[in-house]
Design an enzyme around this catalytic site. Structure first.
Site, PDB file in Angstrom:
ATOM      1  N   SER A 134      15.280 -23.413  -5.329  1.00 29.55           N
ATOM      2  CA  SER A 134      16.520 -22.803  -5.792  1.00 29.55           C
ATOM      3  C   SER A 134      16.207 -22.084  -7.105  1.00 29.55           C
ATOM      4  CB  SER A 134      17.608 -23.864  -5.960  1.00 29.55           C
ATOM      5  OG  SER A 134      18.809 -23.299  -6.450  1.00 29.55           O
ATOM      6  N   TYR A 148      22.898 -13.372  -6.811  1.00 28.80           N
ATOM      7  CA  TYR A 148      21.683 -14.195  -6.714  1.00 28.80           C
ATOM      8  C   TYR A 148      22.038 -15.666  -6.945  1.00 28.80           C
ATOM      9  CZ  TYR A 148      17.139 -16.165  -8.018  1.00 28.80           C
ATOM     10  OH  TYR A 148      16.009 -16.940  -8.099  1.00 28.80           O
ATOM     11  N   LYS A 152      21.674 -19.253  -4.597  1.00 35.21           N
ATOM     12  CA  LYS A 152      20.961 -20.451  -5.051  1.00 35.21           C
ATOM     13  C   LYS A 152      21.890 -21.661  -5.133  1.00 35.21           C
ATOM     14  CE  LYS A 152      16.963 -18.577  -5.149  1.00 35.21           C
ATOM     15  NZ  LYS A 152      15.958 -18.995  -4.144  1.00 35.21           N
TER      16      LYS A 152
END
Length: 279
Positions: A134, A148, A152
């Protein structure tokens, strides 16, 4: 007995460092990448203990083929490392729906598809370890990279739930949260930027780009130390559900835990007010 590792994005960065560390420990590695020749060239000194395979995590057929080839060659898969991915950075309004979809296709759905293909092998063995990379951005939301970060955060929650589903089969799941490491993550060949420009964001965009350029290849994390740390995690009988890689990621763990505790205390009365009264 030596382990068999299946690593995505093994031709450079974290993937390469994990592959190298696993091989140095005596294990065998299936090094997958969109350009497997790069992984093969970089790891050729390890001979038959390396199997370099083409794999694009957004192509289901290539995922299935790579897992089948890995099983045919080595007979098992002990550790899956979901490493392949990239950063789509920029302010949310400046990212087109298409760029957002591409980011999720790689960083989330690609991870899901690879894991879905590997899990039948691990369940048959009644053992295995799914390690998913992650980010610090999967702990704390950061302005300038919410898409983004969303990918994650997604794999972080998925990994935690998945691990609890797989525990009865002797399979572990660990989500790894790296901080800023001195890899090529911020290089133009790796990172993506916003593809829509809005005037209101221009000063913030310029500030972010300047910061990223200044940070590139000056980050505090040492990727050569990341690989051996992952090998240590894979050797644990009871590995953690989440692990912070780097002092900056560790600080983010501490910050988030305090923020959640403080928020719970501040808003306790309002939170409890939504319950049905108990007699």
């Amino acid at each position: 007995m030596s382990k068999v590792w299946f690593i995505t994005g093994a031709n450079r960065g974290f993937g390469y460092e994990i592959a190298r560390a696993a091989l140095d420990s005596g294990d065998r590695v299936v090094a997958t990448a969109r350009r497997p020749q790069e992984a093969e060239a970089a790891l050729k000194e390890h001979g038959e203990r390396v199997l370099a395979l083409p794999l694009d995590v957004t192509d289901t057929d290539s995922v299935v083929a790579a897992v089948a080839a890995a099983r045919e060659r080595f007979g098992r898969i002990d550790v899956l490392v979901n490493n392949a991915g990239y950063g789509q950075l920029g302010y949310f309004e400046e990212q087109s729906p298409q760029s957002v979809e591409r980011q999720f296709a790689t960083n989330v759905f690609g991870v899901f598809d690879v894991t879905r293909a590997v899990l039948p092998v691990m369940r048959a063995q009644r053992s295995g370890h799914v390690i998913t990379v992650s980010s610090l951005s999967g702990i704390i939301g950061i302005a300038g990279s919410p898409v983004y970060g969303a990918t994650k955060f997604a794999v972080t929650g998925w990994s935690e739930g998945l691990g609890r589903e797989l525990a009865p089969f002797g399979i572990h799941a660990t989500c790894v949260h790296p901080g800023m490491f001195r890899t090529d993550f911020l290089d133009p060949t790796s990172v993506g930027h916003a593809d829509v420009e809005i005037d209101d964001y221009a000063p913030f965009r310029a500030e972010q780009r300047a910061y990223l350029e200044a940070s590139n290849h000056t980050q505090p994390g040492d990727p050569a130390k990341f690989g051996p740390a992952i090998v240590r995690l894979a050797a644990l009988g009871t590995p953690p559900e989440r692990w912070a890689a780097g002092s900056d990621a560790l600080a983010s763990f501490t910050q988030r835990s305090r923020e959640l505790a403080d928020s719970a205390t501040e808003w306790e009365e309002l939170s409890r007010s939504t319950d049905i009264p108990q007699d």
